[in-house]
Scaffold this motif. Structure first.
Motif, mmCIF file in Angstrom:
data_model
loop_
_atom_site.group_PDB
_atom_site.id
_atom_site.type_symbol
_atom_site.label_atom_id
_atom_site.label_comp_id
_atom_site.label_asym_id
_atom_site.label_seq_id
_atom_site.Cartn_x
_atom_site.Cartn_y
_atom_site.Cartn_z
ATOM 1 N N SER A 145 0.855 20.222 0.184
ATOM 2 C CA SER A 145 -0.293 19.517 0.751
ATOM 3 C C SER A 145 -0.881 18.594 -0.302
ATOM 4 O O SER A 145 -0.600 18.741 -1.504
ATOM 5 C CB SER A 145 -1.368 20.519 1.194
ATOM 6 O OG SER A 145 -1.922 21.146 0.050
ATOM 7 N N SER A 169 -3.970 18.587 -1.208
ATOM 8 C CA SER A 169 -4.828 19.399 -2.088
ATOM 9 C C SER A 169 -4.000 20.044 -3.191
ATOM 10 O O SER A 169 -4.393 20.032 -4.361
ATOM 11 C CB SER A 169 -5.528 20.494 -1.284
ATOM 12 O OG SER A 169 -6.392 19.952 -0.324
ATOM 13 N N ASN A 216 -3.035 17.467 -5.849
ATOM 14 C CA ASN A 216 -4.135 17.116 -6.757
ATOM 15 C C ASN A 216 -4.521 18.293 -7.639
ATOM 16 O O ASN A 216 -4.852 18.116 -8.808
ATOM 17 C CB ASN A 216 -5.339 16.609 -5.959
ATOM 18 C CG ASN A 216 -5.114 15.206 -5.437
ATOM 19 O OD1 ASN A 216 -4.468 14.389 -6.091
ATOM 20 N ND2 ASN A 216 -5.607 14.917 -4.246
ATOM 21 N N GLU A 263 -8.641 7.434 -5.559
ATOM 22 C CA GLU A 263 -7.856 6.908 -4.438
ATOM 23 C C GLU A 263 -7.910 5.388 -4.567
ATOM 24 O O GLU A 263 -9.003 4.837 -4.753
ATOM 25 C CB GLU A 263 -8.493 7.292 -3.102
ATOM 26 C CG GLU A 263 -8.689 8.774 -2.867
ATOM 27 C CD GLU A 263 -9.876 9.036 -1.922
ATOM 28 O OE1 GLU A 263 -9.696 8.898 -0.703
ATOM 29 O OE2 GLU A 263 -10.970 9.363 -2.411
ATOM 30 N N ASP A 299 -4.576 8.999 -6.563
ATOM 31 C CA ASP A 299 -4.384 9.843 -5.376
ATOM 32 C C ASP A 299 -3.968 8.918 -4.229
ATOM 33 O O ASP A 299 -4.792 8.264 -3.601
ATOM 34 C CB ASP A 299 -5.695 10.567 -5.056
ATOM 35 C CG ASP A 299 -5.595 11.430 -3.799
ATOM 36 O OD1 ASP A 299 -4.629 11.266 -3.031
ATOM 37 O OD2 ASP A 299 -6.502 12.258 -3.581
ATOM 38 N N VAL A 345 -2.517 9.898 -1.483
ATOM 39 C CA VAL A 345 -2.241 10.759 -0.327
ATOM 40 C C VAL A 345 -2.414 9.982 0.983
ATOM 41 O O VAL A 345 -1.654 10.185 1.934
ATOM 42 C CB VAL A 345 -3.110 12.031 -0.395
ATOM 43 C CG1 VAL A 345 -3.096 12.802 0.915
ATOM 44 C CG2 VAL A 345 -2.635 12.919 -1.545
ATOM 45 N N LYS A 369 1.019 13.454 3.197
ATOM 46 C CA LYS A 369 0.843 12.798 4.505
ATOM 47 C C LYS A 369 2.058 11.978 4.951
ATOM 48 O O LYS A 369 3.015 12.519 5.488
ATOM 49 C CB LYS A 369 -0.425 11.953 4.485
ATOM 50 C CG LYS A 369 -1.703 12.829 4.312
ATOM 51 C CD LYS A 369 -2.962 12.046 4.577
ATOM 52 C CE LYS A 369 -4.229 12.818 4.237
ATOM 53 N NZ LYS A 369 -4.652 13.791 5.202
HETATM 54 C C1 LIG Z 1 -6.906 10.940 -0.484
HETATM 55 C C2 LIG Z 1 -6.666 12.366 -0.121
HETATM 56 N N1 LIG Z 1 -6.322 13.235 -1.061
HETATM 57 C C3 LIG Z 1 -6.079 14.524 -0.784
HETATM 58 C C4 LIG Z 1 -6.201 15.009 0.490
HETATM 59 C C5 LIG Z 1 -5.959 16.458 0.775
HETATM 60 O O1 LIG Z 1 -4.777 16.618 1.450
HETATM 61 P P1 LIG Z 1 -4.509 17.963 2.299
HETATM 62 O O2 LIG Z 1 -5.455 17.959 3.437
HETATM 63 O O3 LIG Z 1 -3.061 17.797 2.705
HETATM 64 O O4 LIG Z 1 -4.703 19.099 1.389
HETATM 65 C C6 LIG Z 1 -6.545 14.139 1.516
HETATM 66 C C7 LIG Z 1 -6.677 14.616 2.916
HETATM 67 O O5 LIG Z 1 -7.122 13.929 3.797
HETATM 68 C C8 LIG Z 1 -6.801 12.799 1.213
HETATM 69 O O6 LIG Z 1 -7.175 11.926 2.153
#
Ligand SMILES: Cc1ncc(COP(=O)(O)O)c(C=O)c1O
Length: 460
Positions: free
Chosen positions: A116, A118, A121, A224, A257, A259, A286
């Motif tokens: 994931s 999370s 990170n 991000e 980040d 993601v 994602k």
């Molecule tokens: C920029 C960003 N980082 C990390 C995450 C966390 O990802 P996850 O929900 O897969 O743990 C998200 C989730 O929306 C995100 O938008």
């Protein structure tokens, strides 16, 4: 929303909803989704919705890409599980690592997998700490993130996240996590301040924070490229150009980040390319698997890898990894996803359709309820305000953007509201121009409904 179907009754009786208003779910019932087709999903009563958020910013290829289902099935038949501890590896995970590094921004050398965003990170935080121990700098451990950042919800990544809901009553943030300014020009700039001057002021503020804390205590900066869940915030001109030299000067690792931004969302394969970033670590998740399987990765630079290698020599092991790191089934789906991105030139698709969405969002900028319309590529947002000229917000309790999003859903499009009365758009990257128009038409009707409601209730 339904309280009547079997699925809804089961949900209400047994399911604890993440990231939801639990009372509202109890009172109004869940939206039960049963199937998907292209950019649309269908509920259990047969209603169709254009998924304007690609689920959670992830279903880049929509909801019916057969090739991804086939890839998962083939992999399940061939090797449904294997791991990558103790030097082993599923063949498909090695192929995915090669392909990922092949398309990553220059300088990335190795991919470390997790499940994931999370986790990715969280891993990056651990790497930042580990690297500084390896380099004999045990004091250099603080991590700087930004107000309104979203980096996840594990104990450490919720701490990085700069949004109150992730902290309140969870006893977070943990120690050694700091938050610097959010780069939101519309909200943060002083009267008459140019974007460049605003960016310079934020860079100065970051450098002051580093000086205050002591540069030898700061390990990493997380960002991000475009902030997502904090409200789709595109950085002002020259922001990252000013931030990056400061990080370099103080030997602070830069973790991008990606993601949300990774794999085309901003009109380049990575947001790092859109904003000319040179990170030491990139986290992706994602759209890596088009959301079809849980998988994430840390892409690390050659320099970072060399430090991990040397420390592993010293300790006898690189002591980090999950049972499902490098799991072959999500790896196979991610590999197929990356092949599809290359074959269909997903970046070009975003560059073709993105401008239509951006122009469409901005066409609402004159509406009395819209304070700012913003975005890049296929990610965007509007900020709903009570008073356009003073930028005054509505009382959060009035739930104006939440109402707008409910009305959009009524009209056939799923959008998302965020703290600060922000409504986000992040559709599947395969969306057509006609579908963009349809999504925005649903938004437009919802905005009209909201305008009526606001005036009827005397809120504006
Ligand atoms: C920029 C960003 N980082 C990390 C995450 C966390 O990802 P996850 O929900 O897969 O743990 C998200 C989730 O929306 C995100 O938008």
């Amino acid at each position: 929303m339904s309280l009547t179907t079997l699925a809804a009754r089961r949900d209400l009786s047994f399911h604890l909803h993440p990231a939801s208003n639990l009372r509202q779910v109890q009172d109004e019932g869940p939206l039960v989704i049963t199937r998907g087709e292209g950019v649309y999903v269908y509920d259990d009563e047969g209603r169709r919705y254009l998924e304007g958020m690609a689920g959670l910013w992830c279903a880049s290829l929509g909801f019916s890409e057969r090739r991804l289902a086939d890839a998962a099935y083939r992999q399940m038949c061939e090797l449904p599980f294997y791991h990558s501890f103790a030097g082993k590896v599923p063949a498909v995970s090695a192929e995915l690592a090669e392909r990922l590094i092949g398309i990553a921004p220059p300088g990335m050398a190795r991919a470390l997998f997790a499940n994931s965003g999370s986790e990715a990170n969280d891993t990056a935080i651990k790497l930042a700490w580990y690297i500084n121990n390896a380099l004999g700098r045990p004091q250099k451990k603080k991590i700087i993130a930004r107000q309104r950042a979203y980096h996840g919800v594990t104990i450490a990544t919720a701490s990085l996240t700069g949004l109150a809901f992730a902290h309140t009553d969870f006893d977070l943030p943990i120690a050694r996590i700091l938050h610097t300014d959010c780069p939101h020009y519309y909200r943060g700039a002083r009267a008459g301040e140019s974007e460049e001057a605003f960016a310079a002021r934020l860079a100065d503020s970051l450098e002051e924070m580093i000086a205050r804390e002591g540069p030898d205590t700061v390990a990493a900066f997380f960002a991000e490229p475009v902030m997502g869940a904090g409200g789709v915030i595109v950085p002002p001109a020259t922001y990252f150009d000013r931030i990056q030299p400061i990080l370099k000067k103080h030997e602070i690792l830069f973790v991008a980040d990606e993601v949300i931004c990774g794999f085309g969302r901003t009109g380049n394969m990575f947001g790092s390319q859109t904003f000319d970033l040179q990170p030491d670590i990139i986290t992706v998740a994602k759209a890596l698997s088009a959301g079809y399987q849980p998988i994430s990765a840390n892409l690390v630079s050659g320099k970072v890898y060399d430090i991990l290698l040397a420390q592993s020599d010293k300790l006898g092991i690189f002591g980090h990894g999950y049972t499902y790191s490098s799991h072959p089934v999500p790896a196979a789906v991610a590999l197929e996803t990356l092949k599809i991105y290359a074959e269909r030139n997903i970046v070009d698709a975003v560059r073709r359709v993105g401008p239509r969405m951006q122009a469409g969002i901005r066409s609402y900028a004159d509406h009395p309820l819209i304070g700012e319309a913003r975005g890049i590529g296929l990610i965007g947002a509007v900020e709903v305000v009570r008073n356009k000229s003073t930028k005054e917000s509505f009382d959060p309790k009035a739930g104006v953007a939440a109402y707008l999003v409910r009305r959009a859903q009524h009209h056939g499009a799923i959008l998302r509201n965020m703290p600060g009365d922000i409504v986000a758009f992040s559709p599947p990257l395969i969306i057509s121009e006609a579908e963009v128009d349809e999504m925005l038409a649903c938004f437009g009707k919802a905005l009209d409904d909201t305008w009526v409601m606001v005036r009827e209730k005397g809120l504006a």
